[in-house]
Structure formats: C-alpha cells, structure tokens
Design an enzyme around this catalytic site. Sequence first.
Site, PDB file in Angstrom:
ATOM      1  N   CYS A  12       0.796  -1.215   0.000  1.00  0.00           N
ATOM      2  CA  CYS A  12       0.000   0.000   0.000  1.00  0.00           C
ATOM      3  C   CYS A  12       0.836   1.276   0.000  1.00  0.00           C
ATOM      4  O   CYS A  12       2.030   1.248   0.212  1.00  0.00           O
ATOM      5  CB  CYS A  12      -0.857   0.069   1.259  1.00  0.00           C
ATOM      6  SG  CYS A  12      -1.828  -1.379   1.545  1.00  0.00           S
ATOM      7  N   GLY A  38       0.279   0.267  -5.170  1.00  0.00           N
ATOM      8  CA  GLY A  38      -0.947  -0.526  -5.071  1.00  0.00           C
ATOM      9  C   GLY A  38      -1.921  -0.105  -6.141  1.00  0.00           C
ATOM     10  O   GLY A  38      -2.199   1.089  -6.290  1.00  0.00           O
ATOM     11  N   ASN A 112      -0.011   1.253   5.795  1.00  0.00           N
ATOM     12  CA  ASN A 112       0.887   0.530   4.896  1.00  0.00           C
ATOM     13  C   ASN A 112       1.691  -0.418   5.767  1.00  0.00           C
ATOM     14  O   ASN A 112       2.284   0.012   6.760  1.00  0.00           O
ATOM     15  CB  ASN A 112       1.813   1.517   4.177  1.00  0.00           C
ATOM     16  CG  ASN A 112       2.834   0.804   3.312  1.00  0.00           C
ATOM     17  OD1 ASN A 112       2.587  -0.290   2.811  1.00  0.00           O
ATOM     18  ND2 ASN A 112       3.981   1.417   3.134  1.00  0.00           N
ATOM     19  N   GLY A 113       1.717  -1.689   5.412  1.00  0.00           N
ATOM     20  CA  GLY A 113       2.442  -2.666   6.218  1.00  0.00           C
ATOM     21  C   GLY A 113       1.521  -3.772   6.695  1.00  0.00           C
ATOM     22  O   GLY A 113       0.351  -3.821   6.317  1.00  0.00           O
ATOM     23  N   CYS A 246      12.866  -1.393   5.372  1.00  0.00           N
ATOM     24  CA  CYS A 246      12.806  -2.437   4.343  1.00  0.00           C
ATOM     25  C   CYS A 246      13.837  -2.149   3.233  1.00  0.00           C
ATOM     26  O   CYS A 246      13.760  -1.123   2.553  1.00  0.00           O
ATOM     27  CB  CYS A 246      11.405  -2.460   3.739  1.00  0.00           C
ATOM     28  SG  CYS A 246      11.288  -3.507   2.285  1.00  0.00           S
ATOM     29  N   TYR A 252      13.743  -1.950  -5.004  1.00  0.00           N
ATOM     30  CA  TYR A 252      12.692  -2.221  -5.977  1.00  0.00           C
ATOM     31  C   TYR A 252      11.398  -1.397  -5.832  1.00  0.00           C
ATOM     32  O   TYR A 252      10.868  -0.913  -6.816  1.00  0.00           O
ATOM     33  CB  TYR A 252      12.347  -3.712  -5.888  1.00  0.00           C
ATOM     34  CG  TYR A 252      11.200  -4.159  -6.753  1.00  0.00           C
ATOM     35  CD1 TYR A 252      11.306  -4.146  -8.143  1.00  0.00           C
ATOM     36  CD2 TYR A 252      10.006  -4.589  -6.187  1.00  0.00           C
ATOM     37  CE1 TYR A 252      10.243  -4.545  -8.932  1.00  0.00           C
ATOM     38  CE2 TYR A 252       8.944  -4.998  -6.979  1.00  0.00           C
ATOM     39  CZ  TYR A 252       9.062  -4.974  -8.350  1.00  0.00           C
ATOM     40  OH  TYR A 252       8.030  -5.364  -9.128  1.00  0.00           O
ATOM     41  N   ASP A 355      18.962  -7.054 -13.448  1.00  0.00           N
ATOM     42  CA  ASP A 355      17.618  -7.017 -12.861  1.00  0.00           C
ATOM     43  C   ASP A 355      17.780  -6.785 -11.359  1.00  0.00           C
ATOM     44  O   ASP A 355      18.839  -7.042 -10.799  1.00  0.00           O
ATOM     45  CB  ASP A 355      16.870  -8.334 -13.132  1.00  0.00           C
ATOM     46  CG  ASP A 355      15.356  -8.159 -13.046  1.00  0.00           C
ATOM     47  OD1 ASP A 355      14.904  -7.061 -12.660  1.00  0.00           O
ATOM     48  OD2 ASP A 355      14.628  -9.114 -13.351  1.00  0.00           O
ATOM     49  N   ASP A 356      16.707  -6.287 -10.703  1.00  0.00           N
ATOM     50  CA  ASP A 356      16.872  -5.950  -9.282  1.00  0.00           C
ATOM     51  C   ASP A 356      16.714  -7.136  -8.352  1.00  0.00           C
ATOM     52  O   ASP A 356      17.265  -7.153  -7.255  1.00  0.00           O
ATOM     53  CB  ASP A 356      15.911  -4.821  -8.887  1.00  0.00           C
ATOM     54  CG  ASP A 356      14.521  -5.077  -9.390  1.00  0.00           C
ATOM     55  OD1 ASP A 356      13.901  -6.043  -8.929  1.00  0.00           O
ATOM     56  OD2 ASP A 356      14.060  -4.325 -10.265  1.00  0.00           O
ATOM     57  N   CYS A 392       8.552 -12.662   3.504  1.00  0.00           N
ATOM     58  CA  CYS A 392       8.393 -11.378   4.189  1.00  0.00           C
ATOM     59  C   CYS A 392       7.043 -11.374   4.901  1.00  0.00           C
ATOM     60  O   CYS A 392       6.028 -11.716   4.296  1.00  0.00           O
ATOM     61  CB  CYS A 392       8.425 -10.229   3.175  1.00  0.00           C
ATOM     62  SG  CYS A 392       8.076  -8.639   3.930  1.00  0.00           S
ATOM     63  N   CYS A 447      16.179  -3.732   7.307  1.00  0.00           N
ATOM     64  CA  CYS A 447      15.679  -5.097   7.410  1.00  0.00           C
ATOM     65  C   CYS A 447      16.302  -5.885   6.249  1.00  0.00           C
ATOM     66  O   CYS A 447      16.263  -5.458   5.104  1.00  0.00           O
ATOM     67  CB  CYS A 447      14.163  -5.118   7.299  1.00  0.00           C
ATOM     68  SG  CYS A 447      13.500  -6.803   7.193  1.00  0.00           S
ATOM     69  N   CYS A 450      14.501 -11.046   4.213  1.00  0.00           N
ATOM     70  CA  CYS A 450      14.248 -11.915   3.061  1.00  0.00           C
ATOM     71  C   CYS A 450      15.554 -12.438   2.461  1.00  0.00           C
ATOM     72  O   CYS A 450      15.557 -13.446   1.769  1.00  0.00           O
ATOM     73  CB  CYS A 450      13.374 -11.227   2.010  1.00  0.00           C
ATOM     74  SG  CYS A 450      13.887  -9.571   1.598  1.00  0.00           S
TER      75      CYS A 450
HETATM   76  S1  SF4 Z   1      11.719  -9.097   4.666  1.00  0.00           S
HETATM   77 FE1  SF4 Z   1      12.565  -8.122   2.793  1.00  0.00          FE
HETATM   78  S2  SF4 Z   1      10.763  -7.270   1.742  1.00  0.00           S
HETATM   79 FE2  SF4 Z   1      10.152  -7.728   3.866  1.00  0.00          FE
HETATM   80  S3  SF4 Z   1      10.461  -5.824   4.999  1.00  0.00           S
HETATM   81 FE3  SF4 Z   1      12.345  -7.012   5.230  1.00  0.00          FE
HETATM   82  S4  SF4 Z   1      13.649  -6.324   3.525  1.00  0.00           S
HETATM   83 FE4  SF4 Z   1      11.578  -5.660   3.069  1.00  0.00          FE
END
Ligand code: SF4
Length: 474
Positions: A12, A38, A112-113, A246, A252, A355-356, A392, A447, A450
Amino acid sequence: MFADIKGLNEECGVFGIWGHPDAAKITYYGLHSLQHRGQEGAGIVVTDGHRLKGIRGEGLVNDVFNEKKLESLPGKSAIGHVRYGGAGKGGLENVQPLLFHSQSGSLALAQNGNLINANDLKHQLEMQGSIFQTTSDTEVLAHLIKRSGYLTFKDKMKNALSLVKGAYALILLTETELIIALDPNGLRPLSIGKIGDSYCVSSETCAFDLIGAEFVRDVEPGELIIINDEGLHAERFTLSSSNAMCTMEYVYFSRPDSDIEGINIHTARKNLGKVLAREVQIEGDVVTGVPDSSISAAIGFAETAGIPYEMGLIKNRYIGRTFIKPSQELRERGVKMKLSPVRKVVEGKRVIMVDDSIVRGTTCKRIVRMLKEAGAKEVHVCISSPPMKNPCFYGIDISTHEELIASEHSVEEIREIIGADSLTFLSVEGMLEAIGRKGYGKNCGQCLACFTGEYPTEIYPDTLLPHEKELNSY
Ligand code: SF4
C-alpha cells in the site's frame, strides 16, 4: 515499477493532509504519485471539522475518482490510500481508509504494512464480542483503539500501538486531528511535508514534488505525531525502537525520484549496479536493464564496467487491468504483452542483463529466452540484490518459501532453470555499502530478513503456514 510481472508486490501507499482548502484534490494527486505501491483499490476520507466522509473503490486512483466525486468530498483535511490486495486479500470492504462511526466520534484509518500478530489479536477480540467487517488487519487497530480504557484519544492510540506487532506506517483522521504513527522498527517509509501552512504526510517523498510541498522530515520509528489546528506535536509511543527499514524499498519498491532517510532511490540503485559490476567483473558487449526498476542499476553497472548501456528491453506501458490477456497458445506463439526486446541492440551480442531481484524465476526465465530469441549470443544475468530466500511478513506478498526460487535452489541451479549463460547476485555487504545508510548501527538500520532470515521482530506462529512453522522452529 513492474510489480505485476515480477510477483513481488508492495501492499500500500498512504497520504494525508491537514488544513488545506483543496484537501481531497491534493490527496488525489498524492495518491497518483503513489499508484505504483498498489493498483487494486483507492480511497479518500475527508473531515470538514464536524464529520468524516469517504469514497473508496476498486481499481486505479483514476478509476475510483473523478472531478464530481472529489467535489463531493468537502473539507480541509483528508487521508487517502492505494491498495494492493495482500494480507486481507481483495474486495471493496478491504479498500482503505476504513471509516468507523460511533457516538463518541468517527475515525478513519489507512495503513501501509502488515501486523504480524493480527490473527492472535482478532481471535482475542472476537472472544470478547467484537465483530469484524473486513479481513484487513487495520480493522484490528480500530477495535483496539475504541476498546481501550484510556480517557484521551492519544492515550488510547498509545495503548493500541503497544499491543500490535509488525510493520505499520499508519495515518488516522478524526473530525479534529490527523494522527501519524510508525512502527518501532520503521519498516515502511513515511515522510512529512509542508505546502504553505498545511502539513502533509506520504509514504514516499515523490508525492511532495507533485503537489508542490517541501520536505520537512521523515517520521521516526516509534513516533506518534498529532497534527491539528494548533500545529504539529510529536512524541514517542515506545522507547524501544530500532531502525530496520525495508531494504527492498531501495532495491525495488519506491519510485526513483523518492528519497528515504536522505538517500535518493535512483542514486541508491545506481550504486547497487556499480558495486555489482565491481563484484562480478564479467565481459560483455552491452548492458541492459529490465524496465523500469532495474534501469538505474543497469546504468551504474555499465558506468563501472565500462560497457555501453543500451535499451535492450522495452516495456509496454499501456496494459490496463482490464486488458484481455493472451491465451497460453498465443503466448507460446510469441505474443509478448509486457516486455519486448530491441533486436537491433541485442542481436549477435553478449548481453549483460541487470535485474533488481529474482522472486519465482519465471519472469527472468522468460526475459532470458526473449533476448536469446532476438539473437543475443550470450545472456549474463546480474542481480542487484542478494538471493531472496525467506518470506516477508511485513507487507510484501511473499509469505512462503515455495514462492522463492532461491529458497530451494542454489545459484547454479537457478542459472540453469532460467537458461542464462551466467548468473550473479550482489553480496549482502555490497548491497549495504551501495545503499550507503550511515550511523544506524546494526545492518545499517535495514531489514535484511528476506535475504538473511534475520527478522527484526519476533515471528508469530499464526503468521506462518504449518510447514513454515517447522522451518522457523529451530
Ligand atoms: S523481509 Fe525483505 S521485503 Fe520484507 S520488509 Fe524485510 S527487507 Fe523488506
């Protein structure tokens, strides 16, 4: 953004403004610039100081709003939301802002989240008699606020926020106040701007440029901000905050013309490409990026590698939600809807395709094949982030390991699956260096879950599917 083909979708975007005669229109423009976050629903709620009124609908901002509808939303303050149907899934009832009326006053929320303990809390609330109208975790927050025994709205909010866990960039509107809160890890971006004397808030700073607002500052993790006719008042609802922005926002999700905590997204992506080129040291004739989100990284890669950057792939920009998709048979016969190779650029060349990220691998495989069919002699795939191996839980719709090719396959296996001549991912250290966030401590205040599996919050069992509970039980 190319969210729909990659299979990696942001949940979002939120926008709000206080004290502007054209609040609904400004919010409409703000939502336009957040549309990439979104595309499945949009909504605006306004206050005229006495009551809240809202319009929301499924589709793009332009599908939901027109001049007449915006004129039917009078008021000097508003909040808005664009939605990708993730955690609560689709359906009009889940389109935000959610609007609640009660005898003690009305309340609109846009988030958002993703709240990772929403299911637990919902279960407890239902046991105590609550009835939910939506499957959205944002509604849980509304119940917690309304049910809180504290006297002032601010204390009710603080109490509710102390109970929820996960990622939330939250804006609320009452008849007389705009309230902003960011989770203690600051997992999602949220910034404050000013247009004349009016404060505004947005998921991304690109919205400020569009409406002519100046950037004031980013909202800090664990901060609660109240804006009303007296001005802006900021305090903390928790002292235990630690930055974990994030990383995929840089890689991305966010728009290249946005800044997150002082770092421009295009610049960060270009640096990702530069560091990747330094790490890879590959030979090629031409560098190309997968539009749109990988163009900046491809430019950076080309610059450092000393190999010309060329537009080897073109994105078809005019595919709407209602476009009639080609059948499998037509697809197999070569009907390509979203991307096309530029034959003259790639024919007979050793192509370095930047590519990302790789999520499921299906899109990457298709693009490699497309380039080879267009005559590329070799296709070397270079990814400007490390392999995504873990789900995630914070608002991106990859919630299982099965959805991630890198969770079950080695780099060499992925190379073989996608049919590339070589495949390289950026290292975690290289990614942190390239983004360049300084002074944030651990993981540069990002973070990385992932990529590394190191989650910045505890993971709730109800967030996981049965087989994932096993994987996370070590
Ligand atoms: S897990 Fe990856 S996509 Fe999810 S918040 Fe953390 S860095 Fe972002």
